[in-house]
Enzyme design. Sequence first.
Site, PDB file in Angstrom:
ATOM      1  N   ILE A   1       0.625  -1.189   0.004  1.00 16.30           N
ATOM      2  CA  ILE A   1      -0.022   0.203  -0.248  1.00 16.30           C
ATOM      3  C   ILE A   1       0.843   1.455   0.034  1.00 16.30           C
ATOM      4  O   ILE A   1       1.772   1.433   0.782  1.00 16.30           O
ATOM      5  CB  ILE A   1      -0.991   0.098   1.259  1.00 16.30           C
ATOM      6  CG1 ILE A   1      -1.544  -1.334   1.393  1.00 16.30           C
ATOM      7  CG2 ILE A   1      -2.010   1.248   1.294  1.00 16.30           C
ATOM      8  CD1 ILE A   1      -2.486  -1.774   0.342  1.00 16.30           C
ATOM      9  N   LYS A   2       0.689   2.041  -1.027  1.00 10.81           N
ATOM     10  CA  LYS A   2       1.317   3.276  -1.118  1.00 10.81           C
ATOM     11  C   LYS A   2       0.537   4.337  -0.274  1.00 10.81           C
ATOM     12  O   LYS A   2      -0.558   4.762  -0.639  1.00 10.81           O
ATOM     13  CB  LYS A   2       1.472   3.802  -2.646  1.00 10.81           C
ATOM     14  CG  LYS A   2       3.072   3.876  -2.990  1.00 10.81           C
ATOM     15  CD  LYS A   2       2.875   4.508  -4.479  1.00 10.81           C
ATOM     16  CE  LYS A   2       4.232   4.831  -4.842  1.00 10.81           C
ATOM     17  NZ  LYS A   2       4.240   5.152  -6.134  1.00 10.81           N
TER      18      LYS A   2
END
Length: 218
Positions: free
Chosen positions: A84-85
Amino acid sequence: MQLFLDTADIKQVRDAVKLGVISGVTTNPSLVSKAGWSGDYKSAVQEICSLVKGPVSVEVLSAEAGGMIEEARSIATWSPYVNIKIPVCAAGLEATAVLSKEKIKVNLTLCFTPNQALLGALAGASYVSAFVGRLDDAGQDGMEVVAQIADCFERYKLPTQVIAASIRHPMHCVTAVQAGAHIATVPHSVLMQMINHPLTTVGIARFLEDAQKTKGKG
Ligand code: E4P
C-alpha cells in the site's frame, strides 16, 4: 539492488517481466490515469501481480488516517503481492503505524527529506520512496537525499528499504546504486535506455556482417 517498473501500463509490465530484471511494480494515481484504467481497478492490479509475482504498490486516495486504513485493508485482500502506497503526512504515518502492525506492507511515498523517511521507518513502513527527479527539478540534489536516507537506515539497522523513485534517465540508476538505494523504480522508457548502447548496436551489426562473409567458406 533491485529494479521495479514504475508504471500502471499492463503491456509495459508484460514486456519488462520477460527480460527477467524486474522484481516489482510501483503505480500511482497519475500513472493509473495515464494508463487509462477504467472501472475495474482490482482486476488490473491483480493482472499486474500475476505477471510480476513481486511487490506491487497501489496508492490510497483518502486524506484521513481512518480512510487510508480502510482502503489499505481492502486493497491488501486483492493479492498477497500488493503493497500500500501512502503519502508521508501525519495521517499517512498514523495509518502506516496501524497497518504495519497488521503485517500490511506500506510504501511511504512522496518523501523529499531524510526526516520524512526516518519517520516512515519508525512507523513501520516496509519501503520509503524518495522522489529524486522532482527534487532535481526543484534545484536540489535528489540522489544526495537518497544517500542520506540509506546511510541513516544502515547506521541504525532499520529494516525499511529505500526506493529511488521519480527516476528520469539511466544515470539516475547508476547514482542510485552509489547512493545505497535498495531499489530503483524506473519508467519503461528508462529501462529500454539502460539496455542500449550505440557501440553494442554497431558491434552486433558488425558480427552479423562478418558471419555472412564466412558463410559457405567451410
Ligand atoms: C514512484 O513510486 C513514483 O510514483 C514515481 O516514480 C513518480 O515519478 P514522477 O516524478 O516522474 O512522476
